[in-house]
Design a protein around this motif. Sequence first.
Motif, short mmCIF file in Angstrom:
data_model
loop_
_atom_site.label_atom_id
_atom_site.label_comp_id
_atom_site.label_asym_id
_atom_site.label_seq_id
_atom_site.Cartn_x
_atom_site.Cartn_y
_atom_site.Cartn_z
N UNK A 166 -86.24 36.88 60.82
CA UNK A 166 -87.56 36.64 60.22
C UNK A 166 -87.58 37.19 58.81
N UNK A 167 -88.36 36.55 57.98
CA UNK A 167 -88.55 36.99 56.61
C UNK A 167 -89.51 38.18 56.57
N UNK A 168 -89.18 39.17 55.77
CA UNK A 168 -90.06 40.33 55.57
C UNK A 168 -90.66 40.19 54.17
N UNK A 169 -91.90 39.74 54.07
CA UNK A 169 -92.50 39.51 52.75
C UNK A 169 -92.72 40.81 51.99
N UNK A 170 -92.80 40.69 50.69
CA UNK A 170 -93.05 41.79 49.76
C UNK A 170 -91.89 42.79 49.68
N UNK A 171 -90.81 42.50 50.36
CA UNK A 171 -89.60 43.32 50.26
C UNK A 171 -88.50 42.44 49.67
N UNK A 172 -87.90 42.81 48.55
CA UNK A 172 -86.90 41.94 47.91
C UNK A 172 -85.77 41.57 48.86
N UNK A 173 -85.61 40.28 49.07
CA UNK A 173 -84.61 39.74 49.98
C UNK A 173 -84.61 40.49 51.31
N UNK A 174 -85.79 40.76 51.82
CA UNK A 174 -85.92 41.50 53.06
C UNK A 174 -85.91 40.59 54.27
N UNK A 175 -85.17 40.99 55.30
CA UNK A 175 -85.14 40.22 56.54
C UNK A 175 -84.88 41.16 57.71
N UNK A 176 -85.36 40.76 58.87
CA UNK A 176 -85.15 41.49 60.11
C UNK A 176 -84.53 40.52 61.10
N UNK A 177 -83.39 40.89 61.67
CA UNK A 177 -82.71 40.01 62.61
C UNK A 177 -82.48 40.74 63.92
N UNK A 178 -82.55 39.96 65.00
CA UNK A 178 -82.27 40.47 66.35
C UNK A 178 -81.38 39.43 67.03
N UNK A 179 -80.26 39.88 67.59
CA UNK A 179 -79.41 38.94 68.32
C UNK A 179 -78.80 39.62 69.55
N UNK A 180 -78.61 38.80 70.59
CA UNK A 180 -77.95 39.26 71.81
C UNK A 180 -76.73 38.39 72.03
N UNK A 181 -75.58 39.02 72.29
CA UNK A 181 -74.31 38.32 72.48
C UNK A 181 -73.69 38.77 73.79
N UNK A 182 -73.25 37.81 74.58
CA UNK A 182 -72.59 38.11 75.86
C UNK A 182 -71.22 37.43 75.86
N UNK A 183 -70.16 38.23 76.11
CA UNK A 183 -68.80 37.72 76.17
C UNK A 183 -68.29 37.92 77.58
N UNK A 184 -67.98 36.84 78.26
CA UNK A 184 -67.53 36.91 79.64
C UNK A 184 -66.08 37.43 79.73
N UNK A 185 -65.68 37.96 80.90
CA UNK A 185 -64.30 38.44 81.06
C UNK A 185 -63.28 37.36 80.72
N UNK A 186 -62.21 37.77 80.10
CA UNK A 186 -61.08 36.92 79.73
C UNK A 186 -61.39 35.92 78.62
#
Length: 667
Positions: free
Chosen positions: A472-492
């Motif tokens: 998401x964009x964080x307004x009023x902050x120069x090139x400001x952004x907040x990111x959230x991600x979830x990654x799942x890697x299965x066995x093998x």
Amino acid sequence: MEQYEVNEKPGGAVGMRRRFVRAALAMCLAFAALSPLGAQHHVAVPVEQDVYEILENARLRGLCSQLPAARPYSRDRMAGLIDEVLSSEPKKNGLSRTERERLEQVRSGLFPKKKGFDVQHGTWYISTSEDRFLLSAQAGLGLLAGASGGLWHNNSNSLAFDIFADAYVNGDIGNNISYDVELLGNITRNPLTLRGTGNEKTYYYVTNNGSEYYNHDASTDHSEPPEPVRIRSYDLLSYLPFSYKKFWDGSIYMADSMDANGLSGWPDGTGFGFGMFAEISASFLEDHIFVRAGRLNREWAAMEKGASLVLNEQARPFLAVESTVQVFKWLRFSFLTGILEAPNSEYLFENGENDENTQHTYQNAYSIDMVDIDFKYFHLDFGTSVIWPKRFELGYMFPLFNKVFYQNNIGDYDNLNMFINLKGRWPGVGELWFSFFLDEVNGMSRTNGILSGLNVFTYDRDMFTLQVGTRVNVPWVPFGSLSVRYTKIEPYCYTHHQIKNTPWYYNEYISEAYNNNGSCLGYYLPPNSDELRVAFETKPTAWINAALSYQFIRHGADHGERQVDGSSIYSELNPKGRDGLRSWFLQDGAYQWYHIVALSGSINLRKNRVPLTVYGTLGFVYTWYTDSDGALGEKGSFSKITSDNPLYDEYPTQYGAVIGAGVRLFF
């Protein structure tokens, strides 16, 4: 930037035997004249540079058009994107004065400003005059010195450092072709801390009932099965977990043994390394066709910088030929074929394998193709990739033939993969994405060997990686952004059993794991892991970067008495008996849990006419292990391993701080 034109003098070749040479020369000159633009640099802007984060933020705010999913971009492409952002009309999501100054500063550093020596960039530049065929050369030097140390509660403190010099020459040949050659040498020290050893590696797999399956057919192969190999597992306590990427290529010459016998795969002590990057790149038809041959770092199909499941910027570089064709403004097709590099990893192997057969085990090529579709509110990219032992395999090199179909035509010898990324975007507000990398999947539950239902999270045969994220964009902050991600890697996932009797390698075992030079080509976490990552990034001034991140990671132990199968990039799922092998995340053995908080930043002093950048990182790590109460490979409840548990020595609780700092000169 000065403008030049191609001098199109007619060729003077005569004689019937030289017709082909004349035709080839005429074709080259014709291609060189296709572009109406002047002197351009088509060499890559390194994927590590933060300008990619800036463009991602601009795209999020609707300030620029489509960003190609194949990185790195050429300097000319980067300049065009920056110009597009700078020329965007002022509106609710428009650029602030600070942001505009930052972009102008980045833009000015893409091309030489003047002939001769430029003290601010440490370069020397020459070129032909405007009325001649363009030939140019820019030579430069960069220096980096950095150190990082870990302070841990159990006194397992560690200090590492890297010092390297980078010398390069790049330039243009005509308006359409550019070149770049870089040589680096470094002095480094990165001590490793042994966690333990694992009992799975090449050629064999131990099932839940203790029986062994070897990766050869005794009816046709009468040789003795190779000796099972134990793999050492290490911590790099000087850096934050999973964050370090080595600078050197191949091997390290250790300071205490400066001869061929002093070559090492890792600098536990002080060592001297070297590396090389090079490329020749060409752009035609106003950058609608771009071709590059070179060895450099890449990132393809990343929904944000550093997030790719397919070809991540944390992967080691390799030599490849690649091309991107822009069919329409919203549609691109990219393809690549290259040769992967063998790891100098004898320091990992406790028994059964030496440096010689380690090298010949990793003799692979890599091919990938990707369709990239991007609109204002929607993005889609998809494609296939393949690891294949080096041979003259035209089908994988040919970009228009699907690799899955082709492998079915020539026999099931190679490691095929597929991927897809979907992203929805609300300009000025945010974006949401889903990424999926498929290594191998069974997808069905089995009862007494009979398919009985759909279940893709229970069996080791289901080898894939998925990711969901938002930014998401964080307004009023120069090139400001907040990111959230979830990654799942299965066995093998990202691994592959070693195979024998392949074309051109009949008597050799070849590893077809999704790895290059000891590092995964895909995501930076090992198999059988998951990660929740939250990050806030900003460029508060034109000369300062700042970021704050939090990572919550869980990973199956790849060492010790309660190790979980399929948790290392060196794991191998043997084809015999694999359909019934089950995995229960967190509930089938020991798992390491991490909490990681990191604050990082950099200050560029060039504004004060000092060509120096100072950077630093401060991080805090808290990690512990859990164990299940069942047998390995069986589902059970899990609990934290505490100091009163006999397993605590193998799986301890640790916490500490990591502090890193350094300077970059002329970078």
